[in-house]
Design a protein around this motif. Structure first.
Motif, PDB file in Angstrom:
ATOM      1  N   THR A  95      37.306  37.453  51.036  1.00 34.79           N
ATOM      2  CA  THR A  95      37.070  36.710  52.270  1.00 34.79           C
ATOM      3  C   THR A  95      38.400  36.404  52.952  1.00 34.79           C
ATOM      4  O   THR A  95      39.461  36.460  52.338  1.00 34.79           O
ATOM      5  N   ALA A  96      38.333  36.066  54.225  1.00 33.31           N
ATOM      6  CA  ALA A  96      39.518  35.874  55.057  1.00 33.31           C
ATOM      7  C   ALA A  96      40.439  34.792  54.511  1.00 33.31           C
ATOM      8  O   ALA A  96      40.019  33.669  54.276  1.00 33.31           O
ATOM      9  N   GLY A  97      41.689  35.164  54.289  1.00 33.50           N
ATOM     10  CA  GLY A  97      42.709  34.214  53.883  1.00 33.50           C
ATOM     11  C   GLY A  97      42.606  33.717  52.453  1.00 33.50           C
ATOM     12  O   GLY A  97      43.354  32.831  52.056  1.00 33.50           O
ATOM     13  N   ASN A  98      41.698  34.257  51.659  1.00 31.99           N
ATOM     14  CA  ASN A  98      41.504  33.788  50.289  1.00 31.99           C
ATOM     15  C   ASN A  98      41.933  34.844  49.276  1.00 31.99           C
ATOM     16  O   ASN A  98      41.928  36.029  49.564  1.00 31.99           O
ATOM     17  N   VAL A  99      42.263  34.365  48.084  1.00 33.48           N
ATOM     18  CA  VAL A  99      42.634  35.251  46.985  1.00 33.48           C
ATOM     19  C   VAL A  99      41.567  35.114  45.907  1.00 33.48           C
ATOM     20  O   VAL A  99      41.311  34.017  45.413  1.00 33.48           O
ATOM     21  N   TYR A 100      40.931  36.230  45.558  1.00 35.99           N
ATOM     22  CA  TYR A 100      39.933  36.251  44.480  1.00 35.99           C
ATOM     23  C   TYR A 100      40.689  36.485  43.179  1.00 35.99           C
ATOM     24  O   TYR A 100      41.405  37.467  43.038  1.00 35.99           O
ATOM     25  N   THR A 101      40.553  35.557  42.236  1.00 38.81           N
ATOM     26  CA  THR A 101      41.247  35.681  40.954  1.00 38.81           C
ATOM     27  C   THR A 101      40.280  36.206  39.906  1.00 38.81           C
ATOM     28  O   THR A 101      39.204  35.652  39.709  1.00 38.81           O
ATOM     29  N   LEU A 102      40.688  37.272  39.230  1.00 33.56           N
ATOM     30  CA  LEU A 102      39.850  37.968  38.268  1.00 33.56           C
ATOM     31  C   LEU A 102      40.550  37.978  36.910  1.00 33.56           C
ATOM     32  O   LEU A 102      41.674  38.450  36.799  1.00 33.56           O
ATOM     33  N   SER A 103      39.901  37.418  35.901  1.00 34.15           N
ATOM     34  CA  SER A 103      40.435  37.473  34.539  1.00 34.15           C
ATOM     35  C   SER A 103      39.778  38.640  33.827  1.00 34.15           C
ATOM     36  O   SER A 103      38.569  38.643  33.612  1.00 34.15           O
ATOM     37  N   VAL A 104      40.579  39.636  33.462  1.00 38.89           N
ATOM     38  CA  VAL A 104      40.073  40.856  32.847  1.00 38.89           C
ATOM     39  C   VAL A 104      40.365  40.821  31.357  1.00 38.89           C
ATOM     40  O   VAL A 104      41.522  40.741  30.955  1.00 38.89           O
ATOM     41  N   LYS A 105      39.309  40.843  30.545  1.00 38.61           N
ATOM     42  CA  LYS A 105      39.468  40.895  29.096  1.00 38.61           C
ATOM     43  C   LYS A 105      38.986  42.259  28.630  1.00 38.61           C
ATOM     44  O   LYS A 105      37.795  42.546  28.641  1.00 38.61           O
ATOM     45  N   MET A 106      39.944  43.095  28.238  1.00 33.38           N
ATOM     46  CA  MET A 106      39.635  44.468  27.834  1.00 33.38           C
ATOM     47  C   MET A 106      39.062  44.488  26.419  1.00 33.38           C
ATOM     48  O   MET A 106      39.477  43.709  25.572  1.00 33.38           O
ATOM     49  N   ALA A 107      38.108  45.387  26.186  1.00 33.20           N
ATOM     50  CA  ALA A 107      37.543  45.595  24.850  1.00 33.20           C
ATOM     51  C   ALA A 107      38.231  46.804  24.233  1.00 33.20           C
ATOM     52  O   ALA A 107      38.659  47.719  24.934  1.00 33.20           O
ATOM     53  N   MET A 108      38.318  46.808  22.930  1.00 35.12           N
ATOM     54  CA  MET A 108      38.943  47.937  22.242  1.00 35.12           C
ATOM     55  C   MET A 108      38.105  49.189  22.477  1.00 35.12           C
ATOM     56  O   MET A 108      36.883  49.145  22.481  1.00 35.12           O
ATOM     57  N   GLY A 109      38.781  50.300  22.666  1.00 33.05           N
ATOM     58  CA  GLY A 109      38.106  51.567  22.935  1.00 33.05           C
ATOM     59  C   GLY A 109      37.661  52.229  21.648  1.00 33.05           C
ATOM     60  O   GLY A 109      38.153  51.942  20.563  1.00 33.05           O
ATOM     61  N   GLN A 110      36.721  53.103  21.767  1.00 34.83           N
ATOM     62  CA  GLN A 110      36.237  53.876  20.636  1.00 34.83           C
ATOM     63  C   GLN A 110      37.148  55.079  20.449  1.00 34.83           C
ATOM     64  O   GLN A 110      37.467  55.771  21.406  1.00 34.83           O
ATOM     65  N   ALA A 111      37.559  55.302  19.235  1.00 38.77           N
ATOM     66  CA  ALA A 111      38.380  56.471  18.953  1.00 38.77           C
ATOM     67  C   ALA A 111      37.468  57.688  18.874  1.00 38.77           C
ATOM     68  O   ALA A 111      36.458  57.679  18.185  1.00 38.77           O
ATOM     69  N   ALA A 112      37.823  58.709  19.600  1.00 42.17           N
ATOM     70  CA  ALA A 112      37.031  59.941  19.591  1.00 42.17           C
ATOM     71  C   ALA A 112      37.900  61.055  19.034  1.00 42.17           C
ATOM     72  O   ALA A 112      38.966  61.344  19.554  1.00 42.17           O
TER      73      ALA A 112
END
Length: 127
Positions: A95-112
């Motif tokens: 939205t105008a003039g605002n900052v959206y803050t996103l907390s990203v918590k990554m999950a461990m990947g599957q080994a292939a």
């Protein structure tokens, strides 16, 4: 004289305030792993759902990322890092003039692991 000076000050103040308005926004946040440690060099992409335009950045050494000055709208934010499963946040509103803050918590990947075994037929001399 006093009224004209007051009018000049008022007009200049309003023109500065009008230029300060923005019709853009931003998305920022932090990328962490399951233990809470930061993830550096994660690829962050925000895709405008209306236009399909991508805005890309990379997380810093302290896991921070910022996508500044992007058009208003709804975005799909994707985060990818080596050794982790991809992360996606859909319907992120900018939205105008605002900052959206996103907390990203990554999950461990599957080994292939792929193992290919190739065996050629062996000709046996039976004589």
């Amino acid at each position: 004289m006093r009224n004209s000076l007051l009018a000049v000050v008022l007009v200049s103040t309003l023109s500065v305030a009008a230029m300060a308005q923005t019709f853009r926004g931003a998305i920022n946040g932090t990328v962490t792993d399951p233990t809470g440690a930061v993830v550096a060099n994660a690829q962050v992409k925000a895709t405008d759902k209306a236009t399909g335009i991508d805005h890309k950045t990379v997380s810093t050494s302290d896991g921070q990322f910022a996508i500044q000055d992007i058009p208003l709208g709804t975005y799909k934010v994707s985060v990818a890092a080596s050794g982790f499963a991809p992360y996606t946040a859909d319907n992120v509103q900018v939205t105008a003039g605002n900052v959206y803050t996103l907390s990203v918590k990554m999950a461990m990947g599957q080994a292939a692991t792929t193992v290919e075994v190739s065996a050629a037929s062996v000709t046996v001399d039976t004589t």
